[in-house]
Design a protein around this motif. Sequence first.
Motif, short mmCIF file in Angstrom:
data_model
loop_
_atom_site.label_atom_id
_atom_site.label_comp_id
_atom_site.label_asym_id
_atom_site.label_seq_id
_atom_site.Cartn_x
_atom_site.Cartn_y
_atom_site.Cartn_z
N LYS A 1 32.72 36.64 38.42
CA LYS A 1 31.66 37.02 37.49
C LYS A 1 30.53 36.00 37.56
N HIS A 2 29.30 36.50 37.38
CA HIS A 2 28.18 35.58 37.33
C HIS A 2 28.21 34.85 35.99
N SER A 3 28.04 33.55 36.03
CA SER A 3 28.02 32.78 34.78
C SER A 3 26.74 33.09 34.03
N LYS A 4 26.86 33.30 32.74
CA LYS A 4 25.70 33.63 31.91
C LYS A 4 24.98 32.35 31.50
N VAL A 5 23.67 32.36 31.70
CA VAL A 5 22.84 31.19 31.37
C VAL A 5 21.84 31.58 30.30
N ASN A 6 21.79 30.80 29.24
CA ASN A 6 20.85 31.11 28.15
C ASN A 6 19.42 30.84 28.58
N CYS A 7 18.51 31.59 27.98
CA CYS A 7 17.08 31.43 28.23
C CYS A 7 16.65 29.99 27.89
N VAL A 8 15.88 29.38 28.79
CA VAL A 8 15.48 27.98 28.59
C VAL A 8 14.47 27.82 27.44
N LYS A 9 13.88 28.95 27.00
CA LYS A 9 12.87 28.85 25.94
C LYS A 9 13.47 29.12 24.56
N CYS A 10 14.08 30.30 24.37
CA CYS A 10 14.62 30.63 23.05
C CYS A 10 16.04 30.11 22.86
N LEU A 11 16.71 29.81 23.96
CA LEU A 11 18.05 29.24 23.96
C LEU A 11 19.15 30.16 23.41
N LYS B 1 18.99 36.17 35.95
CA LYS B 1 19.33 35.21 37.01
C LYS B 1 18.26 35.18 38.12
N LYS B 2 17.46 36.25 38.23
CA LYS B 2 16.43 36.29 39.27
C LYS B 2 15.08 35.78 38.78
N CYS B 3 15.00 35.48 37.47
CA CYS B 3 13.74 34.99 36.92
C CYS B 3 13.55 33.52 37.32
N LYS B 4 12.46 33.22 37.99
CA LYS B 4 12.23 31.85 38.44
C LYS B 4 12.08 30.88 37.29
N SER B 5 11.64 31.39 36.12
CA SER B 5 11.48 30.52 34.95
C SER B 5 12.75 30.40 34.13
N LYS B 6 13.81 31.13 34.52
CA LYS B 6 15.10 31.09 33.83
C LYS B 6 14.97 31.53 32.37
N MET B 7 14.17 32.57 32.14
CA MET B 7 13.93 33.05 30.78
C MET B 7 14.43 34.48 30.62
N CYS B 8 14.57 34.87 29.35
CA CYS B 8 14.85 36.27 29.06
C CYS B 8 13.54 37.05 29.22
N LYS B 9 13.63 38.38 29.14
CA LYS B 9 12.44 39.21 29.39
C LYS B 9 11.33 38.93 28.38
N GLN B 10 11.70 38.82 27.09
CA GLN B 10 10.69 38.63 26.06
C GLN B 10 9.98 37.29 26.22
N CYS B 11 10.75 36.22 26.43
CA CYS B 11 10.15 34.90 26.56
C CYS B 11 9.33 34.79 27.84
#
Length: 276
Positions: A235-245, A251-261
């Motif tokens: 399974k891919h490890s889930k990583v929290n958004c670096v902005k809202c946490l 996982k493909k977002c270069k900024s490591k953020m969720c869609k809203q952030c």
Amino acid sequence: MPVNHLYEDWVLRSSIDPDEESYLQETGFERFLIGGSWAAAMIAEVLETITDDFEPCHLKANDIDIYFGNFTDEADCKLLVDRNCINYQHINSVTLEVNTIKCSNLSPETFLANNDINVTACCFDVDFSRADENLVAIHALPCFWQFIFEQNSNRQLRVVKLYDTSEYEATTLVRMAFKGFELDFPINFGTLDPTVGTIAESQKVKFDKMKGWNDSPFFEYQCKKVRSHYVIVKKHSKVNCVKCLSAISNKKCKSKMCKQCCAEHGAPTCAAHKKK
């Protein structure tokens, strides 16, 4: 620890009573092998009744696997299982379902060489052409006797060949894990990787049944279908958004953020969130 031939005969005679002998004859085969969980459970059950030098090993079987077909005396042959000739049937006076499996190059030696897990590395060789007192012969690998006579606290499910594991892939590991799930014994995968090889639909069913098991070795894995088979992947490890946490980042977002952030961040491009 293996037992000697005399002790094997004693166990054998204690485990086959007249009623059981009659339903063995109902198979219609002059000679066949009984392998798998049922044979192991019968040996463990009898040992518990005839010796004090044995810590009970409560095994169980859901069915009885009977192997028949072309027998061979050549020990170096490879057992061939005809996947198109596996039939399920009910025999009078037998409560468990009986599975008959047609094979070529069949013998106790080739059967055990084809076995991959210590707890099922045994079989009964039933031959009605022999004298009554030799109707059934017990065969087992040393790893089976070691498991059976081990103290409960040290019993573990393992592959048969500890020092040559190259032939074991995902199917073996799912089978081993499911035995641990059913019998409540610890499992030792060693360095074996469940992502190697494929599994069939029947193994996928077992994989799914273990999802709620607290001791499952597959918590970090999931099944994916590939053509007519399945593969086990991590399974891919889930990583929290670096902005809202709190939200999960793409996982493909270069900024490591969720869609809203990511949208609020205002980056000019993000292929993951379709921003241009």
